[in-house]
Write an enzyme that holds these catalytic residues in place. Structure first.
Site: not given
Length: 895
Positions: A569-570
């Protein structure tokens, strides 16, 4: 995946601050039920410990959603102006003369603006908010109510959106949870309840997302109609059929001798053949739990096990034969023998010693048959995980994805980094976050609460050993680089500890944060400090240390770590003002020339670290899709979670066409934290679906994602079109498997987890193992699908519904009893009912369960058929063992 509906609707990277807006005089009734002129004179004093404790014990809080219809007061610059309005009322049962106290509370989305003449509120971080007293605060007279009316973005459609455990504190005083906001356990259902939440009752203002929302509130009458259409017009004598059912359905079953059976009351005499005892012990234990025992008696029925290797068949394939003279199980491997024994157990009906004579030739449709459990947001016990493993094995699921690290918690002991669990595994009330994390998600102040905790090395290895015994692979996940607040804060605390010891090298060794970074960003759950800085070498040293330790823990437990889920996840907008990242990009020796490439670089580099450790990489599709294939390992697992009604099939196909191993994780059917039915009392978030019942999971056709546009709807219950002509799958491409997801943002107890997972897990197992004959084959040429196309024919629908009827009744009449025997608190269905011509008519989605009714608050009675009633009538279901009841609903008169 775990993104909330409010974050997914419209991406927002704004840092949100609450606005303090003055209330017009005409709205004073919103803020205080005692007019200022009539307020008794109260001499205020600064709050003491005694005051804070008294406020916690006496202040009554009520939370109420007022409307989801946006008003002119909604912030047009946030979420396209979409917002809901709610109110928190504070009533003093005893006079409060203290000032300078404050309340921390969790609120699903940041408050934009508010009205109150004496109270102020602002968003702090994540879902945590701070309510303070204005300078003109006059105290509370006994019985006085002060109100805070506010707006927050998107919608609030379920009563479970509200969070418990409001915390009152003051300087130099211990923090206390306000008693009226503490959750309690309902004695009948066993589920957690919140007494401070006002019921949602208004269909137009509170239940609907917007004017285009066609979702219908599923009341007892509409549920009665739905059940009647599925079952009442198809009266089948199913008991003999149900006795023969195996869940999940085998590929091929042949019944012998016209329904003949064999009696196994005297037990089974085991012949292991070339199979190890260890490899089948768990399956034999399940048979014993179901009263089919291994026996040395001379007249016990022979049970012969054998492995006959066959590389032409998938791992886990088997052949089961039940005859009058004995039972034989042959597998292509030990897992196949284990699965054959679980099919034998599936044939057992509790209370009966008879098994049907049959022959089963079976193999799995998918190699990956998984279940994710998020233990990071709210911790779930080792006992629950062990129970889950038992049920996964019983229904031939073979992958447990354990989500062990996220913003709100780190749940795995890493011996070399004790701060991860000393600080990151608990939430209490520490504004400096040196001893614990702040109490996001309504966690309260008790660091020993069940929502806190972690698995020690010994605990985790016990889980691994139990999984191995059940032929289940555990895939751990410690999310990064976003969703990493717990590790970021733990390593910051470690830094401060060693700085105080003047050991700067050790302090910076595993640091995950650039302290000079002034970037303002907001993650999908509204954190501004939850992302690992990908430009620090210490971040990669941290990854190497953690993964080396996790690999060692797995090896010592006898289940080698061969696959790890990065999360991937960014956080949009992170790092842009980080000096470390500016220097990193300017240096340009890593092939990164733009800040936007940093997230992909991190994933590529971590995948390389894993490869060096001989560990395969897995991650979520949204993070993985930005990587460059040439920089990734040859074997990559991508969990595809994009909603189908948003064209999610296109992203799935794009990843599969990379020749990656795609695991379908579609939220439309596979997010088990979503509500079962469209009712605001049903628990869970709902950003992709407000009604994901067991039947919908059963209907899923994972091999052909776009075809669902023919019979499913979007989240507003409107038709949608799926265009598969632009990104069709490359001919012959197949998915690795499917996975159910249970995210835990508002799932705080083990019982609630079981309520959400079961019985949907059984339908998940059905779709993971068995390719239905009514499933529409994928069209590799590409096609468009909508409610006007007919790839899924009426004949296919009839076949599907016929099989669902058998499946549902098998659950109600056979499998639920087994779940109860294992103390699994599966969701009991709400009851469909109408009153017609003065008689109560009731039905249920799983025939076999007990229906109860109550007239005018009298005694609950068992429903056995249409019965005359007068006055108010309520209905509910009851478990087979009588220990639990389903949610009570009121019955409407038939029109």
């Amino acid at each position: 995946m775990k993104k909330r509906f409010l974050a997914l609707a419209i991406a927002s990277s704004l840092t949100l601050m609450a606005c303090d807006s003055n209330t017009p005089a005409s709205e004073n009734s919103v803020n205080s039920e005692t007019k200022q002129a009539e307020h008794p004179l109260i001499a205020l004093h600064s709050a003491t410990e005694k005051d804070v404790k008294a406020i916690a014990e006496s202040l009554q809080v009520k939370y109420q959603v007022l409307t989801n219809i946006p008003s002119e007061q909604c912030n047009k610059d946030i979420a396209d102006g979409l917002c809901f309005e709610a109110e928190i009322a504070f009533t003093a049962t005893k006079a409060i003369s203290a000032k300078d106290w404050r309340i921390h509370f969790s609120q699903i989305s940041p408050i934009q603006s508010y009205e109150s003449d004496q109270l102020s509120v602002k968003h702090l971080n994540g879902d945590l908010h701070l309510l303070t007293l204005k300078d003109n605060f006059t105290g509370f007279a006994q019985g006085e109510t002060k109100r805070l009316r506010f707006r927050a973005q998107y919608w609030s459609l379920a009563e479970s959106d509200a969070m418990p455990n409001y915390i009152v504190s003051a300087d130099n005083s211990k923090a206390h949870v306000i008693e009226s906001t503490k959750p309690y356990i309902d004695e009948e259902t066993g589920l957690e309840m919140l007494s401070h939440v006002v019921a949602i009752t208004d269909h137009e203002k509170q239940f609907k997302r917007n004017a285009k929302d066609k979702t219908q509130w599923l009341n007892s009458a509409s549920l009665y109609q739905r059940n009647a259409e599925m079952f009442d017009s198809h009266k089948l004598a199913l008991q003999p059929t149900i006795a023969k059912q195996i869940i999940p359905t085998p590929k091929s079953v042949t019944y012998r001798d016209n329904g003949a059976t064999v009696d196994v009351a005297k037990g089974l005499k085991l012949d292991l053949g070339n199979v190890s005892q260890q490899g089948v012990d768990a399956a034999l234990a399940r048979l014993a739990d179901l009263s089919v025992n291994i026996s040395s008696a001379k007249d016990a029925l022979p049970l012969v096990l054998n492995i006959a290797a066959d590389d032409s068949k998938p791992i886990g394939s088997y052949h089961l034969s039940v005859t009058a003279s004995g039972i034989a199980v042959e597998g292509v491997d030990e897992t196949g023998v284990f699965n054959g024994l679980m099919s034998l157990a599936s044939l057992v009906t509790l209370g009966s010693n008879s098994l049907p004579l049959l022959e089963v030739v079976d193999e799995p449709h998918y190699a990956f048959r998984g279940m994710l459990v998020d233990v990071a947001r709210n911790f779930h016990s080792k006992a629950f995980i062990l129970d889950l493993l038992d049920q996964m094995a019983a229904y031939k699921l073979n992958k447990l994805h354990l989500h062990l690290g996220d913003d709100e918690g780190w749940r795995l002991e890493i011996p070399s980094l004790p701060e991860l669990t000393q600080i990151g595994a608990k939430r209490c009330f520490d504004t400096q976050e040196q001893n614990c994390l702040m109490p996001q998600l309504g966690a309260g102040v008790d660091e020993n609460s069940s929502v806190n905790g972690y698995y020690s090395v010994a605990d985790y290895q016990e889980i691994l050993k139990a999984a191995t015994a059940r032929h289940i692979q555990v895939i751990p996940s410690l999310d990064m680089p976003g969703h990493s607040r717990s590790s970021v804060k733990a390593m910051t605390a470690r830094y401060k500890k060693y700085q105080a010891q003047e050991d700067e090298a050790k302090a910076k060794q595993f640091l995950l944060d650039d302290f000079d970074d002034t970037t303002k960003y907001s993650s999908v759950q509204f954190y501004g400090d939850n992302t690992i800085n990908v430009c620090l070498e210490s971040s990669y040293d941290f990854v190497i240390e953690v993964m080396t330790q996790v690999k060692k823990i797995h090896a010592e437990a006898g289940q080698p770590l061969t696959r790890y889920h990065i999360g991937a996840d960014e956080t949009a907008g992170a790092w842009v003002d980080s000096p470390a990242c500016k220097a990193f990009v300017a240096n340009n020796d890593k092939g990164v020339t733009d800040m936007k490439e940093l997230g992909a670089y991190f994933i590529e580099r971590v995948a390389g670290i894993l490869s060096d450790l001989d560990i395969e990489t897995a991650g979520w599709s949204d993070g993985m899709e930005h990587t460059r294939k040439e920089n990734m390992p040859a074997i990559v697992q991508a969990n595809a979670w994009d909603a189908l009604f948003w064209g999610g099939h296109s992203k799935v196909h794009g990843l599969a066409n990379r020749d990656w191993q795609v695991v379908i994780s579609s939220p439309d059917a596979l997010y088990f934290d979503f509500p079962y039915e469209a009712d605001p009392k049903e628990h869970g978030y709902y950003w992709a679906s407000r009604q994901t019942n067991t039947e919908k999971v059963f209907q899923f056709m994972p091999d052909n994602l776009p075809v669902h546009a023919e019979f499913w709807f979007d989240r507003n219950e409107n038709p949608y079109e799926a265009d598969d002509t632009k990104t069709p799958l490359v001919s012959g491409t197949r998915f690795l498997g499917i996975q159910g997801q249970l995210w835990s943002e508002n799932t705080r107890t083990d019982n609630t987890v079981e309520h959400k997972v079961f019985p949907r897990l059984l339908a998940l197992a059905e779709r993971a193992w068995h390719l239905a004959d009514w499933a529409v084959p994928y069209n590799y040429q590409g096609a468009k699908y909508s409610q006007d196309t007919n790839a899924f024919t009426s004949e296919m629908q009839q076949q599907r519904d016929k099989q669902w009827r058998v499946f549902a009744q098998t659950l109600g009449q056979k499998e639920f009893a087994k779940l109860e025997l294992a103390n699994i608190d599966y969701r009991l269905p709400t009851v469909g009912a109408i009153i017609k011509a003065g008689k109560l008519h009731a039905n249920i989605a799983f025939p076999g369960l007990t229906i109860e009714y109550q007239v005018a608050d009298g005694q609950w009675q068992r429903y056995q058929g249409p019965v005359e009633v007068t006055g108010d009538v309520k209905v509910r279901s009851r478990s087979l063992n009588g220990n639990r009841a389903g949610r009570t609903t009121s019955v409407k008169q038939a029109g």
